[in-house]
Every structure is written in C-alpha cells, then in structure tokens.
Design a protein around this motif. Structure first.
Motif, PDB file in Angstrom:
ATOM      1  N   MET A   1       0.859  -1.183   0.000  1.00 33.71           N
ATOM      2  CA  MET A   1       0.000   0.000   0.000  1.00 33.71           C
ATOM      3  C   MET A   1       0.893   1.229   0.000  1.00 33.71           C
ATOM      4  N   SER A  64      -8.100  -9.453  -7.617  1.00 40.69           N
ATOM      5  CA  SER A  64      -7.404  -8.200  -7.320  1.00 40.69           C
ATOM      6  C   SER A  64      -8.070  -7.456  -6.173  1.00 40.69           C
ATOM      7  N   GLU A  68      -6.578  -6.631  -2.357  1.00 41.32           N
ATOM      8  CA  GLU A  68      -6.506  -5.284  -1.793  1.00 41.32           C
ATOM      9  C   GLU A  68      -7.250  -5.202  -0.464  1.00 41.32           C
ATOM     10  N   ARG A  71      -5.191  -6.762   2.239  1.00 37.79           N
ATOM     11  CA  ARG A  71      -4.134  -5.852   2.695  1.00 37.79           C
ATOM     12  C   ARG A  71      -4.709  -4.780   3.618  1.00 37.79           C
ATOM     13  N   VAL A  72      -5.868  -4.260   3.266  1.00 33.28           N
ATOM     14  CA  VAL A  72      -6.505  -3.232   4.097  1.00 33.28           C
ATOM     15  C   VAL A  72      -6.757  -3.767   5.503  1.00 33.28           C
ATOM     16  N   ALA A 122      -7.408   3.532   1.037  1.00 36.50           N
ATOM     17  CA  ALA A 122      -7.325   2.546  -0.042  1.00 36.50           C
ATOM     18  C   ALA A 122      -8.704   2.053  -0.471  1.00 36.50           C
ATOM     19  N   LEU A 126     -11.110   1.237  -4.586  1.00 36.15           N
ATOM     20  CA  LEU A 126     -11.505  -0.104  -4.998  1.00 36.15           C
ATOM     21  C   LEU A 126     -12.262  -0.075  -6.326  1.00 36.15           C
TER      22      LEU A 126
END
Length: 329
Positions: A1, A64, A68, A71-72, A122, A126
């Motif tokens: 990130m 994908s 993400e 990770r968040v 983040a 999205l």
C-alpha cells in the motif's frame, strides 16, 4: 500500500520531508508488516467471497479486489496492535520489539493511526460499484468504531472489583467488540465482492462468534508459566478482561473466583497463581469449554450456509477454524 500525496504536498526530488516520512512511517510500517503473522482475517475475506459465489471461480478482477481488501484488513489490524502495545506497554510483538520501544511512544502512536487512515483511504480506490464501495466503507468504519469500544472496556474495566454477572458482561462485550468486529468485517467485505446484497447481519453474527473464539484460545495461550514469552500472563497482570475470568464466572463457583482474585494479588510473582491453576485444573477445563463453544460456532456456520451448495468453501472454513484452535498453544 503506497502513500499518494495531494498535489500541494508533492515534491519534485528527494527531500528532508520524504526522508522523514520514510523514517517514521514507511520504513517502520514495512518492517512491522514483514514480521510473521497468522493472516486469519485476510483468509476470511476470500472465504466471505466464496460463500456467495457458490462454487464459481474468482474472476481476475475479484482476485485483485480480494487481495486489496486483505491488505486493508491486515493494515487495520497491524495499526491496532501497535496502539494496543502502547497502551499495555508490551515488550514484544510478532517476534520482535514492540514499535513504541523501537521508535518511541509518539512515533508509534502516529504510525498506528496513520495505518488506519492509509487503509481507509485505499477503500476509496476499490474497483467496485459505488453502492458496493459505500457498503464496504460503512462496514469498515463500524467495525473500527466497535473495536475502539471494546478496547475502552479492556482499558477501563477493573476485573477484580466486578461481580460474577458483571464479569460475564464485560468479557463477552470485550471479545465481541475488540476481537469479533474485525473478523466479521473480513467476511462482510469479502461477501460484498461477490454479491451486492449479502446477509451482512448474519455475517456479522458469525464473524463475531469466530473472532470471540479466536480470542478465547489466545487468552488460554497466554496462561503459561516459566517461559520466555513476554506476553504470558500479560492480560492478567494488567487486569484486562479475558476468557479465564469468563470461564470462572460461568463455570466456576464463588470460592474459585475468590481464590483466583487472591492469587492475582501476588502478581507479578506467579507462584500463587500457578498453584491455583494447577489445583483447579483451570487451563484444561477452560480449554475444554472454549473448544465446546468453538464446535457450536462451527456447526452454526455450517448450517447457515449449507443451502449454498459450497462444500469446498465449508471445508476451507473448517480448516481455518482448526488452525485457530491450535494457533495459540
């Protein structure tokens, strides 16, 4: 990130500003995130999506988005650990010194909070429909709000002064809010990748129960003596709500609760507590009850999604929950 600066803050060449951010934000965050971690919550994002795909493989776009979101959640969880370690003045985390002992309390507090906001930022990028994005952001804000309510209970409750009913209420709420909220969020946001209108309340209920179960085994794992683990007995020394308190309040009697409170008075000297745990077979009994509740939770989750004809995903859930049972031994 990666940090994306607004135009007003961007610079054309390396500067003391960027060096400062590297030293106090990017570098420490990267080091902390590189440490060993269980990543249960990241796996649950994928499972939440699978539950509503009903056996249909992920598209590349979904892969994908799931990556993400994973990770968040890991960043939010990491930020919470950094702040939690400051509040407990812990020595170690994930196999290394806690962040505030490496960099100081001020930088560590700033880093933990920055990781929250980096994670939230983040979400706005999205690649999902605006309606789904709003639901994901809303669920995330609510989970973080709940987690802070739970942390307030951890910090503010005086366990030794509570009666049996109060102990049950405080520990239950603490586990649901502090540990359950982020696990529930993982299932919710994952489901939203597959289905714009999943049953978010059901996912919150099941995720909260799973997160609470995770916390029970974590608490049991910290009930150990004569070891080098700095986290051992930490919650009991600090007077935090834990499964040990809850078990005695629900399955013990008044004499055991009183004996437990008296043994805690000698901490950090552990002989009295160790003798109490051994004489009452406390850890074995509390583990058996935690396992019983865990199996009930597994069965409820299985029944809730049995009609989705997704045997493989239910198998993944079973494997994950089994790892949770043994992760804190």
């Amino acid at each position: 990130m990666n940090l994306v600066l607004s135009p007003a803050l961007q610079v054309s060449s390396p500067s003391s500003v960027e060096q400062c951010w590297g030293a106090f934000l990017h570098g420490p965050a990267q080091e902390f995130m590189s440490r060993p971690k269980k990543e249960f919550r990241a796996e649950l994002v994928s499972i939440g999506c699978r539950l509503y795909l009903k056996g249909v493989p992920f598209s590349e776009k979904q892969k994908s988005i799931i990556a993400e979101l994973s990770r968040v959640l890991e960043w939010i969880h990491a930020g919470s650990l950094i702040v939690d370690d400051i509040q407990d003045d812990s020595l170690e985390r994930r196999g290394g010194p806690t962040v505030h002992r490496l960099y100081g309390v001020g930088p560590a507090l700033n880093l933990g909070n920055w990781m929250y906001f980096e994670a939230l930022k983040a979400l706005h990028g999205l690649a999902v429909d605006d309606g789904v994005k709003l639901k994901i952001i809303s669920c995330t804000h609510e989970a973080m709000h709940q987690a802070h309510l739970g942390q307030a209970l951890d910090l503010g409750a005086s366990m030794k002064a509570l009666n049996t009913g109060q102990i049950q209420e405080v520990v239950h709420k603490s586990h649901c809010l502090k540990s359950g909220a982020l696990v529930a969020l993982a299932l919710q946001v994952g489901a939203l990748v597959a289905e714009p209108k999943p049953d978010l309340l059901l996912l919150q209920e099941l995720g909260t129960q799973l997160g609470s179960s995770l916390q029970r085994f974590d608490d049991l794992g910290n009930l150990k003596f004569h070891c080098a683990d700095s986290k051992a007995l930490e919650d009991l020394k600090l007077g935090r709500p834990s499964w040990i308190w809850m078990y005695l309040a629900t399955c013990g009697d008044s004499s055991q609760i009183q004996g437990f409170k008296e043994a805690l008075e000698f901490l950090p000297e552990t002989h009295a507590l160790e003798a109490f745990v051994q004489s009452t077979d406390l850890k074995k009994r509390a583990h058996a009850e935690a396992l019983r509740l865990h199996r009930n939770m597994e069965e409820k989750m299985k029944k809730s999604f049995a009609g989705f004809e997704n045997v493989q995903t239910l198998g993944l859930i079973k494997n994950l929950t089994e790892r949770i049972v043994h992760a804190y031994e």
